[in-house]
Motif scaffolding. Structure first.
Motif, short mmCIF file in Angstrom:
data_model
loop_
_atom_site.label_atom_id
_atom_site.label_comp_id
_atom_site.label_asym_id
_atom_site.label_seq_id
_atom_site.Cartn_x
_atom_site.Cartn_y
_atom_site.Cartn_z
N MET A 87 -3.92 91.04 157.20
CA MET A 87 -2.84 91.24 156.24
C MET A 87 -1.50 90.83 156.83
N THR A 88 -0.82 89.86 156.20
CA THR A 88 0.48 89.42 156.69
C THR A 88 1.58 89.54 155.63
N ASP A 89 1.23 89.87 154.39
CA ASP A 89 2.23 90.16 153.38
C ASP A 89 1.64 91.13 152.36
N GLY A 90 2.42 91.46 151.33
CA GLY A 90 1.95 92.42 150.35
C GLY A 90 1.43 91.82 149.08
N SER A 91 1.83 90.57 148.80
CA SER A 91 1.51 89.95 147.51
C SER A 91 0.32 89.02 147.54
N GLY A 92 0.00 88.47 148.72
CA GLY A 92 -1.07 87.50 148.82
C GLY A 92 -0.59 86.07 148.81
N LEU A 93 0.73 85.86 148.78
CA LEU A 93 1.26 84.49 148.75
C LEU A 93 1.11 83.79 150.10
N SER A 94 1.01 84.55 151.17
CA SER A 94 0.84 83.98 152.50
C SER A 94 -0.59 83.50 152.70
N ARG A 95 -0.73 82.27 153.17
CA ARG A 95 -2.06 81.75 153.47
C ARG A 95 -2.56 82.23 154.82
N SER A 96 -1.78 83.06 155.50
CA SER A 96 -2.24 83.68 156.74
C SER A 96 -3.08 84.93 156.45
N ASN A 97 -3.05 85.41 155.23
CA ASN A 97 -3.90 86.53 154.86
C ASN A 97 -5.36 86.10 154.84
N ALA A 98 -6.25 87.06 155.02
CA ALA A 98 -7.68 86.77 154.85
C ALA A 98 -8.40 88.09 154.55
N MET A 99 -9.37 88.01 153.65
CA MET A 99 -10.19 89.17 153.32
C MET A 99 -11.61 88.72 153.01
N SER A 100 -12.55 89.59 153.32
CA SER A 100 -13.93 89.34 152.92
C SER A 100 -14.19 90.06 151.61
N ALA A 101 -15.19 89.57 150.87
CA ALA A 101 -15.57 90.24 149.63
C ALA A 101 -16.07 91.66 149.93
N LYS A 102 -16.74 91.82 151.05
CA LYS A 102 -17.25 93.16 151.39
C LYS A 102 -16.10 94.13 151.62
N PHE A 103 -15.04 93.68 152.31
CA PHE A 103 -13.88 94.55 152.51
C PHE A 103 -13.29 94.97 151.17
N LEU A 104 -13.10 94.01 150.27
CA LEU A 104 -12.51 94.33 148.97
C LEU A 104 -13.35 95.35 148.21
N VAL A 105 -14.67 95.22 148.28
CA VAL A 105 -15.54 96.17 147.59
C VAL A 105 -15.48 97.54 148.26
N LEU A 106 -15.37 97.59 149.57
CA LEU A 106 -15.21 98.87 150.26
C LEU A 106 -13.90 99.54 149.85
N LEU A 107 -12.85 98.74 149.68
CA LEU A 107 -11.57 99.28 149.20
C LEU A 107 -11.73 99.85 147.79
N LEU A 108 -12.38 99.09 146.91
CA LEU A 108 -12.60 99.54 145.54
C LEU A 108 -13.46 100.79 145.50
N LYS A 109 -14.43 100.86 146.37
CA LYS A 109 -15.28 102.06 146.46
C LYS A 109 -14.44 103.27 146.86
N TYR A 110 -13.55 103.08 147.84
CA TYR A 110 -12.70 104.17 148.30
C TYR A 110 -11.76 104.65 147.19
N MET A 111 -11.29 103.71 146.34
CA MET A 111 -10.32 104.05 145.30
C MET A 111 -10.96 104.36 143.95
N LYS A 112 -12.27 104.43 143.89
CA LYS A 112 -12.95 104.56 142.59
C LYS A 112 -12.58 105.85 141.85
N GLY A 113 -12.16 106.88 142.57
CA GLY A 113 -11.82 108.14 141.94
C GLY A 113 -10.39 108.22 141.43
#
Length: 487
Positions: free
Chosen positions: A376-402
């Motif tokens: 994570m290098t910014d908050g919006s995602g405009l930086s191409r230095s950011n990187a995420m895996s699909a698995k990370f995003l799903v783990l985040l969504l799982k954590y926030m599901k409630g």
């Protein structure tokens, strides 16, 4: 020798069986398997992951641990961290204060009037005001100054945006983005979405457009280059410039035979705009001011400058953090996301910083689940230095599901927000919610699914550097959404 051959054959078969057992076998997975075989997609980085939230069963996966830039789906990370660290009811505060002394008999302030920024991104924002009402808050502030007994300022107006670092733009933002309105950077004193409106008149095709007006006023702003009138209905103008530089450049084209055609650009110095806009509002209310307005950033160039003691006159509170998050995710507002990240650092460290905010956000989330799939290098995602895996995003969504606050901030496929154009008149419409992400040669979606069979899913899909039109990649992802919606 024969026994060794039998042993290795057994091992090979066991591994193959294990792989088959761990690979889902359903319509979602089967279609997902076909996407890398589509023309122009085969060599593209592509990560996808889908789970059933009721039992954590994997529904579909493809290179789910691969970290790649995922554009505006980064806002899912920023808003989740902000909700948990700052709280849904948190507000940004801006103060009006003065130095020196107030002569109540003559209603004269013998000192300077300060605007102390607290990172509020909503001041004069088009997301919170109607056209023509953007500066109403400044007039209300000017009224509060009069009500406090000040009619004359024997000093100047000083805008102080130092609550956030004077970084201008987050690290990793590219030159082609920073000058355009969606590339406006965060500031301790943000005003009018940190946007400049450039108005042009155009005549015949091929002729140069004429700049007629710049709103808001920015002293000494210069726009070089030129744009041509073209037979097109689209804005194909591109603005280039660095933060705090007043020499900017424009190129490209806009429609011909137009009057007051507006091109939106980033404001290189919101603090400077703020002090002049408030100075003008005060004068409009009959308050006299002796000296020209100033900015804290400019005053800090003098090594002998010391911040004077101040007395607060008025404190302005922003709408709730939840309100800001709703707009951030629904309409993918880059500036709001950057302010949320800076505010996390301001709350924890006393100074608004993209870098520190990212470190704090990741540290917090890492204490809740595995964040090895996040860079994570910014908050919006405009930086191409950011990187995420699909698995990370799903783990985040799982954590926030409630969190209903979180889920209610997301766009709805076929219905509203940045996902309203995908899944229309399909089973995905109204059943798939989430955050989209789009940049050049980059497409991403992540969110939740309420399937027709009653299943609750979390999903993420991200593809980079495809050699095919974006609408085709969007079509592949839409088909995945429809299959998930009917799973």
């Amino acid at each position: 020798m024969r026994s060794i051959l039998v042993f290795f054959t057994f091992i090979y078969i066991s591994v193959a069986i294990a792989q088959q057992e761990t690979m889902p076998n359903n319509k979602v997975q089967n279609y997902l398997n076909s996407i890398p075989n589509q023309p122009g997609v085969g060599q593209s980085p592509f990560t996808c992951y889908v789970i059933d939230l009721s039992n954590n069963k994997i529904i579909a996966k493809h290179q789910e641990s691969m970290r790649i830039p995922a554009a505006s789906t980064m806002k899912l990370v920023t808003t989740a961290a902000a909700l948990n660290i700052l709280g849904a009811n948190y507000t940004f505060k801006t103060q009006l204060a003065y130095s020196g002394s107030l002569d109540k008999a003559t209603k004269t302030l013998n000192g300077d009037l300060y605007i102390i920024g607290g990172g509020d991104p909503t001041l004069g924002s088009r997301y919170y005001t109607e056209d023509g009402e953007e500066s109403d808050f400044l007039m209300a502030w000017a009224d509060s100054i009069k009500e406090s007994g000040i009619l004359h300022i024997n000093g100047r107006v000083v805008a102080d945006g130092s609550a956030y670092e004077y970084q201008g733009s987050p690290s990793g933002w590219v030159w082609g983005d920073m000058g355009n309105y969606y590339g406006a950077g965060p500031n301790g004193l943000t005003i009018y979405d940190n946007m400049l409106k450039l108005y042009f008149d155009t005549k015949a095709i091929g002729s140069d457009a004429k700049l007629t007006c710049t709103i808001p006023y920015l002293p000494n702003f210069y726009l070089g280059g030129s744009i041509q009138a073209a037979k097109s209905s689209r804005d194909n103008a591109y603005v280039f410039g660095a933060p705090y530089s007043l020499d900017w450049y424009i190129t490209g084209s806009i429609p011909y035979k137009r009057e007051d055609f507006m091109v939106k650009a980033a404001n290189p110095d919101p603090e400077l705009t703020f002090t002049h806009e408030f100075n003008q509002a005060l004068q409009a209310q009959g308050i006299t001011i002796k000296y020209f307005p100033e900015t804290k950033r400019n005053l800090l160039k003098d090594s002998n400058y010391q911040m004077p003691a101040l007395k607060t006159i008025y404190t302005h509170e922003s709408p709730s953090l939840l309100s800001i998050i709703n707009l951030t995710n629904l309409y993918s507002v880059n500036l709001f996301a950057e302010h949320l990240l800076c505010e996390i650092a301001y709350k924890r460290k006393g100074i608004g910083s993209t870098h520190q905010g990212a470190l704090i956000a990741k540290a917090y989330l890492s204490s809740k689940f595995d964040c090895s799939g996040l860079i994570m290098t910014d908050g919006s995602g405009l930086s191409r230095s950011n990187a995420m895996s699909a698995k990370f995003l799903v783990l985040l969504l799982k954590y926030m599901k409630g969190s209903n606050n979180y889920k209610n901030s997301l766009a709805v496929a076929g219905k509203k927000g940045t996902m309203r154009s995908i899944g229309r008149k399909t089973a995905a419409s109204g059943r798939v919610i989430g955050k989209s992400g789009s940049m050049s040669k980059m497409k991403a979606y992540a969110g939740y699914v309420n399937s027709t069979t009653g299943k609750k899913l979390a999903y993420a899909m991200v593809m980079n550097n495809y050699n095919t039109p974006t609408y085709k990649v969007k079509g592949y992802f839409e088909k995945l959404m429809v299959l998930m919606a009917t799973y």
